[in-house]
Motif scaffolding. Structure first.
Motif: not given
Length: 71
Positions: A18, A20-24, A29, A31
């Motif tokens: 939620t 610390a990651s910026d993966w898409k 989703d 988050d």
């Protein structure tokens, strides 16, 4: 996963997903997945603590010394 360690692991992995990651990903989703994992981990900790508290309740009767002189 069972026990306190498993619950803490769920909370930790959920927090990493939620916050610390910026993966898409297109179809997932991350988050929301992280929030769900943290919620399940907290729920598991609550249930585990409740069961553990019930197990530790003592049902032993107090010991009374009836041989003592009561004058």
């Amino acid at each position: 996963m069972a026990g306190i360690g498993g619950c803490i692991a769920l909370i930790t992995v959920g927090a990493v997903l939620t916050f610390a990651s910026d993966w898409k990903m297109e179809s997932v989703d991350l988050d929301a997945v992280g929030l769900i994992m943290m919620g399940v981990g907290l729920l598991g900790l609550g249930v585990y603590a409740s069961v553990l508290r019930r197990r530790r309740v003592s049902t032993a009767l107090p010991v009374v010394d009836e041989t003592r002189d009561r004058t």
